[in-house]
Design a protein around this motif. Sequence first.
Motif, PDB file in Angstrom:
ATOM      1  N   THR A 191       0.809  -1.073   0.056  1.00 49.82           N
ATOM      2  CA  THR A 191      -0.045  -0.013   0.087  1.00 49.82           C
ATOM      3  C   THR A 191       0.910   1.425  -0.020  1.00 49.82           C
ATOM      4  N   LEU A 192       2.088   1.110   0.166  1.00 54.94           N
ATOM      5  CA  LEU A 192       3.164   2.248   0.097  1.00 54.94           C
ATOM      6  C   LEU A 192       2.914   2.880  -1.131  1.00 54.94           C
ATOM      7  N   LYS A 193       2.949   4.234  -1.399  1.00 50.68           N
ATOM      8  CA  LYS A 193       2.945   4.916  -2.516  1.00 50.68           C
ATOM      9  C   LYS A 193       4.261   4.877  -3.261  1.00 50.68           C
ATOM     10  N   ALA A 194       4.044   4.698  -4.712  1.00 48.50           N
ATOM     11  CA  ALA A 194       5.443   4.585  -5.369  1.00 48.50           C
ATOM     12  C   ALA A 194       6.541   5.968  -5.339  1.00 48.50           C
ATOM     13  N   GLY A 195       5.849   6.996  -5.047  1.00 51.52           N
ATOM     14  CA  GLY A 195       6.717   8.234  -4.678  1.00 51.52           C
ATOM     15  C   GLY A 195       7.464   8.166  -3.355  1.00 51.52           C
ATOM     16  N   LYS A 196       7.124   7.449  -2.554  1.00 49.85           N
ATOM     17  CA  LYS A 196       7.693   7.341  -1.127  1.00 49.85           C
ATOM     18  C   LYS A 196       8.975   6.132  -0.975  1.00 49.85           C
ATOM     19  N   LEU A 197       9.068   5.394  -2.190  1.00 49.18           N
ATOM     20  CA  LEU A 197      10.183   4.338  -2.484  1.00 49.18           C
ATOM     21  C   LEU A 197      11.323   5.038  -2.172  1.00 49.18           C
TER      22      LEU A 197
END
Length: 127
Positions: free
Chosen positions: A42-48
Motif C-alpha cells: 500500500t506504500l505510494k510509489a513516490g515514497k520508495l
Amino acid sequence: MPRIVGVDVPNDKAVLYALTYVHGIGKFVSGKILKELGIDETLKAGKLSEGEVAQISQILDRDYLVEGQLRRKVSQDITRLKDIACYRGIRHRKGLPVRGQQTQSNARTRKGKKKTVAGKKGVKELR
C-alpha cells in the motif's frame, strides 16, 4: 516519479499497481516481488527509497522478461510461426483472429474497418 527498468511509474499510486505500468508485469508478479523484498504493497510509489527502487529493478532484470526484451521475444515468436507456415502463422499473416474466434459477424479488431463490397445484391432486390 521513480524510474524502473526505463519506465516512469506514477507517484500517487500504490506500489502494487504502479509496477504494473511496466510491460510484462501484472498484479500477481508485482505482489510477488514486493513480498520477496518485504515492501508494503500500500506504500505510494513516490515514497520508495532509491535502494528499494534499485532492488526492484535488479529483481526484474534478473528474473523476468520485461519491456523491450519481452516485446522482441513475442515478435520473434510470431515471425517464427509465419516462417514455418503453421495455422497460427497463416492467421497472423492474413490479419485474422488466431485463437479460434468466429469471423462471420465479429473480429473487427483484427480485420480492421468494414470494407463494403460493391455490386452485391441485397435480399430485397432478388424478389
